[in-house]
Design a protein around this motif. Structure first.
Motif, short mmCIF file in Angstrom:
data_model
loop_
_atom_site.label_atom_id
_atom_site.label_comp_id
_atom_site.label_asym_id
_atom_site.label_seq_id
_atom_site.Cartn_x
_atom_site.Cartn_y
_atom_site.Cartn_z
N LYS A 35 22.33 -24.12 -3.63
CA LYS A 35 23.63 -22.50 -3.95
C LYS A 35 23.56 -21.80 -3.17
O LYS A 35 24.83 -21.75 -2.62
CB LYS A 35 23.73 -22.12 -5.54
CG LYS A 35 22.86 -23.20 -5.97
CD LYS A 35 23.25 -22.63 -8.17
CE LYS A 35 22.91 -23.28 -9.34
NZ LYS A 35 22.72 -22.89 -10.60
N ALA A 71 24.71 -22.81 -0.23
CA ALA A 71 26.02 -23.92 -0.05
C ALA A 71 26.60 -22.79 0.34
O ALA A 71 27.93 -22.79 0.98
CB ALA A 71 26.11 -24.89 -1.38
N ARG A 131 27.26 -21.78 3.86
CA ARG A 131 28.17 -21.55 4.60
C ARG A 131 29.96 -21.99 4.36
O ARG A 131 30.37 -21.59 4.76
CB ARG A 131 28.13 -23.85 4.44
CG ARG A 131 28.37 -24.95 4.90
CD ARG A 131 28.54 -26.52 4.56
NE ARG A 131 29.43 -26.99 4.89
CZ ARG A 131 29.95 -27.95 4.11
NH1 ARG A 131 29.59 -28.44 3.73
NH2 ARG A 131 31.55 -28.68 4.79
N MET A 132 29.87 -21.89 2.75
CA MET A 132 31.30 -21.35 2.75
C MET A 132 32.35 -20.01 2.88
O MET A 132 33.21 -20.24 3.77
CB MET A 132 31.80 -21.66 0.84
CG MET A 132 30.91 -23.21 0.27
SD MET A 132 31.99 -24.01 0.63
CE MET A 132 31.18 -25.50 1.49
N LEU A 158 34.53 -22.26 -1.68
CA LEU A 158 33.60 -23.47 -2.32
C LEU A 158 34.77 -23.73 -3.52
O LEU A 158 35.38 -25.57 -3.47
CB LEU A 158 32.70 -22.85 -3.12
CG LEU A 158 31.89 -24.05 -3.93
CD1 LEU A 158 31.73 -25.60 -2.81
CD2 LEU A 158 30.86 -23.58 -4.27
N LYS A 159 35.63 -23.30 -4.46
CA LYS A 159 36.17 -23.87 -5.36
C LYS A 159 37.68 -24.31 -5.01
O LYS A 159 38.33 -25.36 -5.52
CB LYS A 159 36.55 -22.44 -6.85
CG LYS A 159 37.20 -23.27 -7.85
CD LYS A 159 36.46 -23.97 -8.54
CE LYS A 159 37.62 -24.01 -9.61
NZ LYS A 159 38.88 -25.00 -9.63
N TYR A 193 36.53 -27.36 -1.68
CA TYR A 193 36.03 -28.35 -2.34
C TYR A 193 36.35 -28.57 -3.80
O TYR A 193 36.15 -29.79 -3.85
CB TYR A 193 34.80 -27.94 -1.35
CG TYR A 193 34.52 -27.79 -0.36
CD1 TYR A 193 33.55 -28.46 0.39
CD2 TYR A 193 34.66 -26.53 -0.09
CE1 TYR A 193 33.72 -28.41 1.81
CE2 TYR A 193 34.55 -26.81 1.70
CZ TYR A 193 33.97 -27.86 2.45
OH TYR A 193 33.37 -27.33 3.29
N CYS A 194 36.24 -28.10 -5.02
CA CYS A 194 36.05 -28.54 -6.29
C CYS A 194 37.02 -28.74 -6.61
O CYS A 194 37.24 -30.03 -7.40
CB CYS A 194 35.77 -26.84 -7.00
SG CYS A 194 33.58 -26.68 -6.71
N LYS A 199 35.22 -32.79 -3.49
CA LYS A 199 35.47 -33.03 -1.79
C LYS A 199 33.70 -32.57 -1.96
O LYS A 199 33.02 -31.91 -1.25
CB LYS A 199 35.66 -32.14 -1.13
CG LYS A 199 37.09 -32.39 -0.56
CD LYS A 199 37.37 -32.15 0.41
CE LYS A 199 38.68 -32.21 1.32
NZ LYS A 199 39.07 -31.46 2.58
N CYS A 200 32.52 -33.71 -2.91
CA CYS A 200 31.30 -33.43 -3.14
C CYS A 200 30.28 -33.80 -2.04
O CYS A 200 29.52 -33.02 -2.38
CB CYS A 200 31.18 -34.71 -4.89
SG CYS A 200 32.09 -33.55 -6.02
N ASN A 244 30.69 -33.08 0.78
CA ASN A 244 31.24 -32.06 1.91
C ASN A 244 30.29 -30.73 1.09
O ASN A 244 30.57 -29.61 2.59
CB ASN A 244 32.17 -32.02 2.23
CG ASN A 244 33.03 -33.45 2.80
OD1 ASN A 244 34.25 -33.92 2.53
ND2 ASN A 244 32.54 -33.46 3.63
N CYS A 245 29.70 -31.02 0.27
CA CYS A 245 29.14 -29.53 0.09
C CYS A 245 27.57 -29.60 -0.65
O CYS A 245 27.30 -31.06 -0.82
CB CYS A 245 30.00 -29.56 -1.50
SG CYS A 245 29.51 -28.21 -2.55
#
Length: 426
Positions: free
Chosen positions: A146, A149, A152-153, A404-405, A408-409, A413-414, A416-417
């Protein structure tokens, strides 16, 4: 069959299958030397791949489809850009595919060599309607994954904000003081009025304000005048004084006013009204000079807060939120949460961009240090992600979580996460 080619890209890219004993659909022994570089633009899906078929080593491109017949549906059979494809990777082989010269392209069929659990997990993430796709799986993901991730975000978010500042920097032809002045003005508008404040700063250059540094009245007159909020009849003396003063200054500098309708007041707390933020910004301009130079010189993060504390806003705003609207006495200082917002949205991205531009990592580290020492924001996104098992200790984490939210969410784009990849490969 998978619901999207994207999962096959993921499977190929990370070799999510046993690479030993592979064979093409015509029975030839296949060895993957390099899966290649994932291409997200037009053309074959992977470039610079290297494989061995039989005793021959091939270097070139890889194309991926759900069915081999999709090659024809996408009209690759008449596109010479696909003649350098050395392997066609498909979920299901249903027809031979040829290059434009008539030679048959070798095919690797995936459906019998990969774990169907990967496909099921991916479809489960893509097809649910939860607030975040991995809502049920997130609590079981380890904290290290987590945090990776989120790291990176955060860097992506800083890059995005730095690119916005880069546009302002280019607009100002490389003038750092003007770049920061516009960036800071924009941040005083917060989310609801950041655009009109950015326009105001571009239409009211700071060199004009600098000529009136000895007169708080003239600084306020210039800022409120260009805002367009003086374009009406007033009862109170204060706005009328500003209006008279601005009338002279507007002619002197040939200034253009914004449309008053640009400013948003509805669904906004009175403390965040545009009039209050403009008054606070005027106080900061009057109090400080060469702000960018000061920002760069500061090394103790506490001193960043001091720049925005105890701004001496005009006494008129101690009992007004709007012109001609008297209220009980109130605080007109920039609150702690507002200062934190300005640091997050102006100071941090500017330090980050400046560090990159001049090639000095200490400014990037300083930007990250500020974020790591500001408490996490408190909004719907942050609350929701915390409730679902994401640990958010500071603004570095919460800013990353917002990115992230939203990026991606919400877009599922799972693949890429880092969190999504962990769930898929579990």
């Amino acid at each position: 069959m998978p619901s999207s080619e994207a999962i096959l890209h993921f499977i190929w890219n990370y070799k999510m299958f046993n690479p030993l004993g592979l064979r093409t659909t015509n029975g030839e022994v296949l060895q993957i030397i390099s899966t290649g570089i994932h291409n997200k633009d037009a053309g074959p899906d992977f470039h610079q791949s290297k494989i061995k078929i039989g005793e021959t080593i091939w270097a070139g491109n890889i194309e991926i489809h759900l069915k081999s017949s999709d090659w024809l549906k996408h009209h690759h059979d008449v596109d010479k850009a696909y003649d350098n494809v050395i392997l066609h990777v498909v979920w299901e082989y249903d027809v031979d595919i040829k290059r434009t010269d008539g030679t048959i392209i070798p095919v690797l069929e995936l459906k019998d060599i990969i774990d169907k659990k990967i496909i099921d997990n991916y479809d489960l993430l893509r097809q649910n309607n939860y607030w975040i796709p991995c809502e049920n799986q997130l609590p079981s993901v380890d904290n290290f994954t987590k945090q990776q991730a989120l790291d990176r975000m955060m860097m992506e978010r800083l890059e995005d904000k730095a690119n916005i500042i880069k546009e302002i920097y280019q607009f100002n032809k490389g003038n750092w003081e003007n770049t920061f002045y516009i960036t800071l003005a924009k941040s005083f508008g917060f989310k609801v009025n950041n655009l009109p404040l950015e326009i105001l700063a571009k239409q009211l250059p700071q060199n004009i304000l600098a000529k009136h540094k000895n007169s708080f009245l003239q600084i306020e007159a210039l800022i409120f005048g260009v805002s367009g909020l003086l374009d009406k009849y007033f009862i109170d003396d204060y706005p009328n004084k500003l209006k008279v003063e601005y009338g002279f200054l507007q002619k002197k500098y040939q200034l253009n006013n914004l449309e008053p309708s640009l400013w948003k007041f509805s669904k906004t707390r009175p403390d965040n009204f545009a009039t209050i933020r403009l008054a606070q910004f005027a106080a900061l301009v009057f109090k400080s000079s060469h702000l960018f130079s000061k920002i760069i010189e500061i090394k103790d993060r506490a001193n960043y807060f001091q720049l925005f504390e105890d701004l001496q806003v005009s006494t008129y705003w101690k009992n007004h939120y709007l012109f001609d609207k008297l209220v009980d006495d109130k605080s007109v200082n920039v609150g702690k949460s507002s200062i934190q917002n300005i640091l997050i949205n102006a100071i941090v991205p500017l330090l980050f961009f400046y560090g990159k531009q001049v090639g000095n990592k200490q400014f990037i580290d300083r930007a990250l240090d500020i974020l790591e020492n500001i408490p996490p924001e408190n909004n719907v996104i942050i609350k929701g992600l915390k409730e679902r098992g994401l640990l958010l200790s500071n603004s570095f984490d919460s800013q990353a979580a917002i990115h992230l939210k939203k990026n991606y969410c919400d877009q599922k784009k799972c693949l890429n996460c880092g969190i999504g990849l962990k769930i898929l490969s579990a």
